[in-house]
Write an enzyme that holds these catalytic residues in place. Structure first.
Site, PDB file in Angstrom:
ATOM      1  N   ARG A 263       4.707   7.386   6.592  1.00 57.33           N
ATOM      2  CA  ARG A 263       3.750   7.422   5.480  1.00 57.33           C
ATOM      3  C   ARG A 263       2.745   8.555   5.612  1.00 57.33           C
ATOM      4  NH1 ARG A 263       1.979   1.365   4.968  1.00 57.33           N
ATOM      5  NH2 ARG A 263      -0.045   2.319   5.262  1.00 57.33           N
TER       6      ARG A 263
ATOM      7  N   MET B  80      10.663   1.626   7.621  1.00 59.47           N
ATOM      8  CA  MET B  80       9.931   0.688   6.771  1.00 59.47           C
ATOM      9  C   MET B  80      10.853   0.112   5.691  1.00 59.47           C
ATOM     10  SD  MET B  80       6.054   2.046   6.381  1.00 59.47           S
ATOM     11  CE  MET B  80       4.874   1.696   7.670  1.00 59.47           C
ATOM     12  N   GLY B  81      10.391  -0.908   5.041  1.00 56.97           N
ATOM     13  CA  GLY B  81      11.183  -1.579   4.005  1.00 56.97           C
ATOM     14  C   GLY B  81      10.981  -3.070   4.155  1.00 56.97           C
TER      15      GLY B  81
ATOM     16  N   THR C 247       4.747   3.636  -3.854  1.00 60.76           N
ATOM     17  CA  THR C 247       5.268   2.878  -2.715  1.00 60.76           C
ATOM     18  C   THR C 247       6.321   3.690  -1.983  1.00 60.76           C
ATOM     19  OG1 THR C 247       6.854   1.145  -2.142  1.00 60.76           O
ATOM     20  CG2 THR C 247       6.629   1.584  -4.449  1.00 60.76           C
TER      21      THR C 247
ATOM     22  N   ASP D 267       8.368   2.287  -0.131  1.00 63.74           N
ATOM     23  CA  ASP D 267       9.537   1.397  -0.104  1.00 63.74           C
ATOM     24  C   ASP D 267      10.410   1.543  -1.353  1.00 63.74           C
ATOM     25  OD1 ASP D 267       8.492   0.474   2.236  1.00 63.74           O
ATOM     26  OD2 ASP D 267       8.005  -1.537   1.538  1.00 63.74           O
TER      27      ASP D 267
HETATM   28  O1  F6P Z   1       4.354  -1.751   1.483  1.00 65.20           O
HETATM   29  C1  F6P Z   1       4.632  -0.562   2.105  1.00 65.20           C
HETATM   30  C2  F6P Z   1       4.658  -0.718   3.594  1.00 65.20           C
HETATM   31  O2  F6P Z   1       4.867   0.554   4.098  1.00 65.20           O
HETATM   32  C3  F6P Z   1       5.681  -1.722   4.125  1.00 65.20           C
HETATM   33  O3  F6P Z   1       6.957  -1.173   4.289  1.00 65.20           O
HETATM   34  C4  F6P Z   1       5.045  -2.150   5.424  1.00 65.20           C
HETATM   35  O4  F6P Z   1       5.439  -3.446   5.763  1.00 65.20           O
HETATM   36  C5  F6P Z   1       3.594  -2.114   5.117  1.00 65.20           C
HETATM   37  O5  F6P Z   1       3.415  -1.167   4.088  1.00 65.20           O
HETATM   38  C6  F6P Z   1       2.742  -1.750   6.314  1.00 65.20           C
HETATM   39  O6  F6P Z   1       1.424  -1.769   5.927  1.00 65.20           O
HETATM   40  P1  F6P Z   1       0.135  -1.510   6.805  1.00 65.20           P
HETATM   41  O7  F6P Z   1      -0.269  -0.094   6.559  1.00 65.20           O
HETATM   42  O8  F6P Z   1      -0.874  -2.461   6.298  1.00 65.20           O
HETATM   43  O9  F6P Z   1       0.512  -1.719   8.248  1.00 65.20           O
END
Ligand code: F6P
Length: 342
Positions: free
Chosen positions: A275, A170-171, A126, A128
């Site tokens: 990410r 993010m978080g 993660t 986060d």
């Molecule tokens: O759970 C990790 C995370 O990066 C969160 O911080 C964020 O809300 C979510 O994933 C975003 O996910 P997606 O890729 O589905 O938009």
């Protein structure tokens, strides 16, 4: 020799490929294992979609972002899934163990499936950094580095224009990225899900540095809820686990700060940039060590366990312990940061 299935599930993060590579190399070289990659997370297991994972297929991937297996937020216990369906897939492919690389939602599902008798070992993932059973998860360090570099850039343009700059990171439940990137960039306010702050307080933290001729910098986590709000800002519906899609709190705060303080304010949401791309050196090392340990856990038949970091050591913890509680920013860590606000 064990025939092992691997999957990556949930939101991706830098370091997933390093885990896959380490599992496959250790498994093949030391234990003569065979590997099958399930594509797109649990969906691959439910639908029986696989790719071959041999030595050649993991060559040179440790420094690549994303995941060569693909991922999804498919809930394996949802419609069409369930323990029996997954057992049937594993049986038909001759798979004797599953290595599941994922975050909170993925590991919670893994625990239920493991309790039903499926041989599973977990690897925490993660950006986060909010899994309580591990000190750190790979992806976090990279996200902090990316956010720090981006915020440094926001500061210089803010300085030129004498603006207040807001960086949204993010978080969802935990403000670790905001805390680290905010401290690293000397933010005048760090706003995280764990801590309420009123609009009045936020404006004071902005006005102080502006009066001193500085560019006020606010770092806000997507899950922040101000004292005037009741829930995190969300305007993009729900995800597959019925969780609100977050993002946009920075844009929401910017006009309020501008109106109340008279300081021109801009907000930037870093979003999925945090990410993407290559993992940092430290995340490559952590991901590799966790991958090696996961294969050894399979050979010890440590079903229902997850590999984790405790200090410098890689340990095993039960999935039960891993999914019970989130690792949020403790008050003492937030207090350290607040001494430098305003
Ligand atoms: O759970 C990790 C995370 O990066 C969160 O911080 C964020 O809300 C979510 O994933 C975003 O996910 P997606 O890729 O589905 O938009």
């Amino acid at each position: 020799m064990v025939r092992i299935g691997i999957l990556t599930s949930g939101g991706d993060c830098p370091g997933l490929n390093a885990v896959i590579r380490a599992c496959v190399l250790r498994g093949i070289r030391i234990h003569r294992d065979e590997f099958v990659g399930f594509t797109d997370g649990w969906r691959g297991v439910v639908e029986g979609n696989t790719i071959n994972l041999d030595w050649m297929s993991v060559r040179g991937i440790a420094n690549l972002g994303g995941t060569i297996l693909g991922t999804s937020r498919t809930n394996p216990l949802g419609e069409g899934g369930g323990g029996e369906r997954i057992q049937a897939t594993l049986r038909s492919l001759g798979i004797e163990a599953l290595i599941v690389i994922g975050g909170e939602g993925t590991l919670a599902a893994a625990k239920i499936l493991s309790d039903s008798g499926i041989p599973i070992v977990g690897v925490p993932k993660t950006v986060d950094n909010d899994l309580s059973a591990t000190d750190f998860s790979f992806g976090f360090n990279t996200a902090v580095e990316i956010a720090t570099e981006a915020i440094d850039r926001l500061k210089t343009t803010g300085q030129s224009h004498h603006r207040c700059m807001i960086a949204e990171v993010m978080g969802r439940h935990a403000g670790w990225i905001a805390l680290y990137a905010g401290m690293a960039t000397s933010a005048h306010a760090i706003l995280i899900p764990e801590q309420k702050a009123s609009l009045e307080e936020i404006c004071e933290w902005v006005e102080g540095p502006f009066r001193r001729g500085r560019t006020p910098l606010v770092v806000v986590a997507e899950g922040f809820v101000s004292a005037e709000m009741t829930e995190p800002h969300s305007e993009r519906g729900l995800d597959a686990f019925n969780r609100p899609r977050l993002g946009g709190i920075g844009e929401r705060l910017a006009p309020i700060i501008e109106e109340r303080t008279g300081i021109e304010t801009r907000s930037t949401t870093l979003g999925h940039i945090q990410r993407g791309g290559a993992p940092s050196a430290s995340d490559r090392v952590l991901a590799t060590r966790l991958g090696l340990a996961a294969v050894d856990a399979v050979h010890d038949q440590s079903w229902g366990q997850m590999v984790a970091t405790h200090g410098d050591k890689i340990v095993r913890v039960s999935l039960e312990e891993s999914v019970g509680r989130l690792k949020t920013v403790p008050q003492s860590r937030y207090d350290e940061a607040t001494y430098l606000f305003g």
